[in-house]
Design an enzyme around this catalytic site. Structure first.
Site, PDB file in Angstrom:
ATOM      1  N   LEU A  11       0.849  -1.193   0.000  1.00 36.69           N
ATOM      2  CA  LEU A  11       0.000   0.000   0.000  1.00 36.69           C
ATOM      3  C   LEU A  11       0.885   1.242   0.000  1.00 36.69           C
ATOM      4  O   LEU A  11       1.589   1.509   0.962  1.00 36.69           O
ATOM      5  CB  LEU A  11      -0.921  -0.014   1.222  1.00 36.69           C
ATOM      6  CG  LEU A  11      -1.776  -1.282   1.400  1.00 36.69           C
ATOM      7  CD1 LEU A  11      -2.689  -1.141   2.612  1.00 36.69           C
ATOM      8  CD2 LEU A  11      -2.575  -1.592   0.149  1.00 36.69           C
ATOM      9  N   ALA A  12       0.830   1.998  -1.107  1.00 42.67           N
ATOM     10  CA  ALA A  12       1.719   3.161  -1.274  1.00 42.67           C
ATOM     11  C   ALA A  12       0.955   4.350  -1.831  1.00 42.67           C
ATOM     12  O   ALA A  12       1.495   5.135  -2.608  1.00 42.67           O
ATOM     13  CB  ALA A  12       2.881   2.790  -2.196  1.00 42.67           C
ATOM     14  N   GLY A  14      -0.802   6.778   0.064  1.00 44.85           N
ATOM     15  CA  GLY A  14      -1.042   7.894   0.968  1.00 44.85           C
ATOM     16  C   GLY A  14      -0.218   9.139   0.687  1.00 44.85           C
ATOM     17  O   GLY A  14       0.833   9.080   0.054  1.00 44.85           O
ATOM     18  N   ARG A  18       1.947  14.139   7.638  1.00 42.24           N
ATOM     19  CA  ARG A  18       2.836  14.425   8.774  1.00 42.24           C
ATOM     20  C   ARG A  18       4.297  14.594   8.353  1.00 42.24           C
ATOM     21  O   ARG A  18       5.127  15.039   9.146  1.00 42.24           O
ATOM     22  CB  ARG A  18       2.710  13.311   9.818  1.00 42.24           C
ATOM     23  CG  ARG A  18       1.485  13.459  10.708  1.00 42.24           C
ATOM     24  CD  ARG A  18       1.431  12.364  11.743  1.00 42.24           C
ATOM     25  NE  ARG A  18       0.990  11.095  11.182  1.00 42.24           N
ATOM     26  CZ  ARG A  18       0.954   9.945  11.859  1.00 42.24           C
ATOM     27  NH1 ARG A  18       1.363   9.910  13.112  1.00 42.24           N
ATOM     28  NH2 ARG A  18       0.536   8.841  11.291  1.00 42.24           N
TER      29      ARG A  18
END
Length: 436
Positions: A11-12, A14, A18
């Site tokens: 999963l990449a 995002g 932050r």
């Protein structure tokens, strides 16, 4: 190991808010490579079916990873309609009966740390670890050695926030479980996202056992901020330098040295304190002295520094590079350049001595030009070679000379220094005027 046992999904997608950066989170680098590179590299050692889910800056992410790997599948997440980790899995297909789901912001994961996920027959295995400060992580509620549920921090109650067992973010599912529950995911939560963790809740409600797997926090902790990135860098550097020292490289005060993942050492090599060696540099039977910087260059049977700088595309062989010498896109073989020189866009042949303060003037503000220096050339201190220029074999250049474009023939002396003038009592006359 047999790579035909498991499919891997990374999963990449995002943004990584932050990180406080305009760059996609997984493209932030440590030790010269993007975070996502490391997790794909580890995955490729245990699987022949790797899918990377992308969304934010998807073109940049795919382009960069394709420069390293040629057998990766990419799936673009429909982030507008199906946000969240569960949404990321909506359009992913699986080749094998077991599926390992990883995160692209875990660059410290190594292949050996993933093997326990493959060694259990449970339909769902999820990673956990205990943190003194679990802020930012989903809390894992465990009873009777089985996971009962996972609560995302955004949705956790006050009592649930006190739980220190957290979700490390890596799961192994049976293909059957994912194909059954992914279509059933809903986004009725505070963030209106589809959570992969809800698969755990639904499966548990249907009586499926979920096996928790305690993992090493150092390996599995995600990088969510620049501070996390710096900590991961320290760990990665320790790994890289330990591997190199185990292979025979001598390092003096290794904690002060920075060496990127792609650097190669061969033979007897010494790296002194404060050095930085990056890119596709290759060091062979050489001594890199204190506080030198080497970028994308090859050094063979030579010594460099202290306080020298080899910029990209430099090839140094059988050569002495001294302090405060800078070399850029040049080949030097059998050369002495002891101190305070700049050699750019040049080839320099064996037996040549480059004096202090010698500069190749390779740039006219628009174009860059080559300097060719032959064998056994002696270049006196404080000379300038204005490219394009050729010094044939056995040439001497007097100190303070400016050699303009052209060719100095073999055996010739080039000298352009002005004749020394002596003006008697000038010192006293000059300072007498200052005092008036």
């Amino acid at each position: 190991m047999n790579k035909n046992r498991i499919s891997i999904v990374i999963l990449a997608a995002g943004k990584g808010s932050r990180m406080k950066s305009s760059k996609a989170k997984v493209l932030h680098t440590l030790s010269g490579k993007e975070m996502l590179y490391y997790i794909i590299k580890s995955s490729s050692e245990i699987s022949d079916d790797i899918t990377v889910v992308v969304a934010h800056q998807k073109d940049a992410v795919m382009k960069q990873m394709c420069s390293y790997f040629d057998d990766i599948n990419f799936v673009v997440q429909d982030d507008a309609n199906f946000p969240g980790t569960g949404g990321a899995m909506k359009n992913v297909s699986f080749k094998h009966e077991k599926v390992l789901v990883l995160n692209g912001d875990m660059p410290l994961v190594i292949p050996e740390s993933l093997l326990p996920f493959l060694q259990t027959k449970s339909q769902i295995v999820m990673s956990i670890f205990d943190l003194q400060n679990p802020d930012g992580y989903g809390r894992v509620i465990i009873e009777n050695a089985q996971v009962q549920k996972i609560v995302e921090q955004k949705d956790a109650s006050a009592s649930q926030l006190k739980v220190t067992t957290v979700n490390a973010g890596i799961y192994a599912f049976s293909k059957e479980i994912l194909e059954k529950y992914i279509p059933l995911l809903k986004n009725d939560n505070a963030q209106k996202e589809y959570y992969l963790t809800d698969v755990i809740s639904m499966a548990r409600a249907d009586g499926v056992a979920i096996t928790p797997l305690l993992v090493d926090e150092e390996l599995f902790k995600g990088v969510n901020s620049k501070k996390d990135l710096s900590h991961a860098e320290e760990i990665m550097q320790e790994r890289i330098k330990t591997r190199l020292m185990d292979s025979g490289v001598t390092m003096q005060l290794p904690s002060t040295i920075y060496i990127e993942e792609s650097v190669v050492f061969e033979g007897e090599c010494i790296v002194e304190n404060g050095c930085r060696i990056t890119g596709n540099s290759k060091i062979i039977d050489s001594h890199i002295k204190a506080h030198s910087v080497i970028e994308d260059s090859t050094v063979k049977n030579s010594d460099v520094g202290p306080l020298a700088h080899l910029r990209p595309a430099s090839n140094i062989e059988d050569t002495h590079i001294g302090n405060f010498v800078e070399v850029k896109k040049s080949s030097l073989k059998g050369v002495k350049a002891g101190h305070l020189s700049y050699i750019g866009d040049a080839t320099v042949d064996e037996g040549t001595n480059i004096g202090a303060g010698v500069i190749t003037c390779n740039y006219d503000g628009i174009n860059k030009y080559k300097t060719v220096i032959g064998k056994n050339v002696f270049i006196g201190s404080d000379s300038q070679l204005i490219a394009p220029v050729t010094l044939q074999d056995n040439v001497m250049v007097a100190a303070g000379t400016t050699v303009r474009s052209g060719t100095i023939q073999s055996g010739e002396l080039a000298a352009s220094s002005a004749k020394l003038r002596i003006i008697k009592d000038f010192y006293y006359k000059f300072f007498a005027k200052k005092q008036l």
